[in-house]
Enzyme design. Sequence first.
Site, PDB file in Angstrom:
ATOM      1  N   MET A 114       6.110   2.449   2.580  1.00 24.84           N
ATOM      2  CA  MET A 114       5.917   2.268   3.850  1.00 24.84           C
ATOM      3  C   MET A 114       5.244   0.882   3.875  1.00 24.84           C
ATOM      4  O   MET A 114       4.138   0.766   3.556  1.00 24.84           O
ATOM      5  CB  MET A 114       5.417   3.273   4.764  1.00 24.84           C
ATOM      6  N   CYS A 115       6.034  -0.095   4.402  1.00 27.71           N
ATOM      7  CA  CYS A 115       5.457  -1.377   3.832  1.00 27.71           C
ATOM      8  C   CYS A 115       6.159  -2.476   4.562  1.00 27.71           C
ATOM      9  O   CYS A 115       7.098  -2.368   5.767  1.00 27.71           O
ATOM     10  CB  CYS A 115       5.692  -1.544   2.362  1.00 27.71           C
TER      11      CYS A 115
END
Lengths: 228, 436, 299
Positions: free
Chosen positions: C1-2
Site C-alpha cells: 500500500m503505497c
Amino acid sequence: MNTLDLERMAVRDVNQRLHDDAAGTNTDQQYEILNPMGRHAIAVGLNHPFDVTVRGHAGYYCGSMNKEATVTIEGNAGVGVAENIMSGTVHVTGYASQSAAATGHGGLVVIDGDASARCGISMKGVDIVVGGSVGHMSAFMAQSGNLVVCGDAGESFGDSIYEAQLFVRGSVESLGADCVEKEMRPEHVERVRGLLERAGIDADPAAFRRYGSARQLYNFKIGNIGYY
Amino acid sequence: MDERKVRESATFPPHVIAEIQRAASEGLYYIRGSGAKRAVPTFDDLVFLGASISRYPLEGYREKCDTNVTIGTRYAKKPIELKIPITIAGMSFGALGANAKQALGHGASAMGTSTTTGDGGMTEEEREASSLLVYQYLPSRYGMEPDQLRKADAIEVVAGQGAKPGGGGMLLGQKITDRVAQMRTLPKGIDQRSACRHPDWTGPDDLEIKIQELREITDWEKPIYVKVGATRTKFDTMLAVKAGADAIVIDGMQGGTAATQTCFIEDVGIPTLPAVRQAVEALKELDMHREVQLIVSGGIRTGGDVAKALALGADAVSIGMASLMALNCNAPIYEEDYHALGTRPGSCHHCHTGKCPVGITTQDPELEKRLDPELGAQRVRNYLATLTLECQTLARACGKSHVHNLEPEDMVALTMEAAAMARVPLAGTDWIPGWS
Amino acid sequence: MCGIVGLYLKNPELEPRLGELFCPMLAEMTERGPDSAGIAIYRDDGQYTSKMTVYSSDPDFDWDGLAAEVGRDLGTPVTADRVSTHAILRSDASTRDLRAWLQDHYPNIRAMSAGGALEIYKEVGLPVDVMEQFGIGAMNGTHAIGHTRMATESAVTTEGAHPFNTGDDLCLVHNGSLSNHHRLREWLRRHAGMTFQTENDSEVAAAYLTWRLREGDSLSQALEAGLKDLDGFYTFAVGTREGFSVVRDPIACKHAIMAETDDWVAIATEYRALARLPGVDAARVWEPKPATVYSWGRA
C-alpha cells in the site's frame, strides 16, 4: 467574496471556517478556495447554502456529504468527489476521478468532462450529469436517482443495479449483470431535458437511451447461479 | 439395539447429512444468523492466578477497583468516557427491531457505556435512548447521513466483521419492511446484499484519506474507530494505526451476524483469543498500546471473558450476541414459535428470517411486542452490571485497583491451544507452545 | 500500500532538472508510504556500457577496493562512486559477469540495480530523508520512478522497499496487494530458478516479469501475461531504459493518474504529486483503464 488560500491555511482551518460561518452570522455567502493543489477533503460536510468555488484541481472527497451548498471545482476532482452528497450541487468543470458521487443520497453532481470508473456507485437518490464519458463499473449497485452520460459508458455499466435510472447518449461498452436497455418514453425524455437544463449542458434529450434493472437478481435463487 | 448398527459417522453426523440434502434440494448456500457453532479455543481455557502470599488481593466491595476507560485520546477533540469497559456492538435497525435497539440503548446508558448503530443508519429512537452512540460507517452506506455523523459520539469505520471477514451483509427480503426499505433506499422485499468493500477506498493508504475526510466533516471532534474481522490481525491493526485510527475494534470469528452464508460464519476468521494477543502485539510494536485503544468482541459472555480480554491488553470489550441473550434471545418462552421455525430454544439462529420468537431480530409488530423495551433495558443493565462486578472481582483477586492493571502474566492456560494462542504458559509449567 | 510516482522527460532541456522536478512528487506521497522510499533514476553516462548500484550495510565499506578487485578479475576497468549507503559501479564488463562476481566474492553486497542507465536507491525512512540522503534533487537524467511504502504484510526493510530490479534497466513499483503471491513465488523458485530476498508480494511480481522477459516476451507481452497470472489489486509502473509502462488490474481500485504535456509524461497515485510540475494546468490528465498496458518513451 471570502477568499481562503490553501497555501496559507490548512485544509482543517478552511473547513472549520466554513462550518463555523454556517452557524454564524456572516452575510457574505460567497467563498473561493485558492491553491487546492490536489489536497483532500476540501469543502466537505457543508450544510448551508454557501456558494464555494475551488480554483484548481482537488484531491479525494472534495465537496463530500454536501448539503444545500453549491461547490464548484474549477479543474479536476479526485476520488469520491461529492461522495454521499445529500442536497445542493457539486460541479466539476474538468474531469472527475473514480467513485464520483458515490452513495449520493440527493442533490445534483455535474461533471463537465469525463468521469472515471465507478461513477455513481451505490447511488441512493442523487442526480448525476456527466458531459463526457464514464469509466467501467459505473452505477454499480445503483439504488436510486438518475445518471445522465452525454458521452459513452465503460464496461459492466449498471452492474447489479436496483432502481436508479441510467441515460447514455453514446455507446455502452457492455452492460453489467441485471442491467438492461429500457424504452425511452416521453416522460424519460422530459426527465433528461430537465436534468441537462439544471446541469447547464446543451444536448438533445431525445438522443439518449435508457437503462435500468431487469430485477432478476433481487432475490437469491438457483436460476441466477451464473451471476454469482 | 446393537450399538454398532446405529453408530453415527464422525465425518457425516446428522447435521452435515441434513445440510448436504438441503443444498441438493435448494441449490444455494445456507444463509443464517448468529455466530459460529463450532468449538474454538476461548477465554474459558485461561484461568487467573489469584493473589495469596506473593501478591495481595483487594477486599471485594470495599477497596476500590476502577473500571472507567477513555476512548479516542489520540486525535479526537472529544474522546468518549466510558464508566465500564464493556460496550454494545454494532447491530443494525433492520437486523434488530426498534424495541431491541431501544432496550440496548437505555440499558447501556444506565451503566454509562456506549451502543453502536449498524447498517441502515441511525434512528431517532436509538439516538434518544443512547447517551453514548457510536455511528458505524459501512461499505453499503445505507441511510448514511452527515447529520447523523455529527450527532454521533464516535464514528466506527467498518472494514470487516468477525462473522464474515471479507464479506458483506445479507438482509433477506422478509425483513425489508417499508421502514427498513425506505431507510436503505431499496425496493421492499428484496434480498439485500450489502457491499463487502467500501465504494470509494481500498487499502490503508486510502483509509488514511477517508479518516481525514470524516474528521474534517465532524471538525476533528469524534473519535474514529476502525473495525475489522479477525484474520490477519497483526497486520490489520498496524495498518489501521498507520492510517490514523483513534481506536481499533477487533471482532473474532465467534461474533454474530443477522444473516450470512454459513460457510462464512464457520470457515472464515480466527477466534477472539489469538486475535486480541496479535492486536496487542501490533500496538506494542508501534508503541501505541493504550495510546490507540483496543476494543475486542466476538464471544464475550461473562465477566471472566471481559477480565481475560483486558488482561491480554484490550482496553474494552464489546458484546453483541450476549446482549441479545440478555434480552431473551434463545430463552425457553414462546416455544411453539421456535418449533414453527424448525428449531428450539438454545439452538435458534433464525435472525435472518425476521420471525424471532422473542421479538428481537424482527420487524413484525406482533412479534416485537414480545420485547418490552423498558423491561429489556433493565435486563441489559443488570447483565452489564453483573459482567462488571465479575470483572472487578477477578481484578481485585489479582490485587488490581483498576481492571486495566490486569496483565497476561496474571493468567495461565489449561490447554496447549489456548497457551499458544494467548501466549501464556500452560498451567504449572513455563512452557508456551510455539513460543518457548 | 503505497504511493507511486513516475516522470519521463520528453524535452531534453529539462533533463538537468529531473531530480529537482521529481523530488516534490515523491515527497507528496509520504502519507501513503511513510515506512520506506525508493527511487529509480535513468541517466546515460555514456562512459561505460554497464552500471550497477550496489548496497552495503557497512557505511564505510571500501568500494574502491572492491572495484579494483573485480576489475582485475574480469580484466576490464571498474569504477566505484559512493552515494551514501549505495555505490555506483561502472564498467564495460557485462552486468551478468559483474553480478556473478559479486555473488561469489561479496555475497553480503546487494545489487540494487543493473543495466546501462538505471540506478536504484532505496532506504527505510521518510521519503524526504531518503531523497536527501542520496542527493536525488541534484540528479539529472531522462526519467525517474519512485515509490513510498506502507508495509502491509512484510517487514519494513531496505530489501522490502521498491523499486525492484527485474532485469537490465528494468524496475517495478507496485501499489496494491497481490492475493496469490505465495504459490507464484514457490513456482518461480522451483521452475524458473528465481531467487527472492523478501516475503514481499511486489518482489514476486518483479520476478514474474523477469522470468517472462527472459523467456522472450516483450515488456507488453509480459505485462499482458501478468494480468492473467497475478491475482489481486495492483497498479504497476515499470521503468525501462526508454521510458515506462503502466498497468492496473482488471478491477482497478487502486488509484492512478497520468498527465502529459509536450515536455513530459507523469504518473502518480494521486494528483497532488503532479500539482507542482511545470505546465500541469494545461496538461492532458486521465486515469489508466483496467487491464490495459500503457507505455511511454522513446521506444
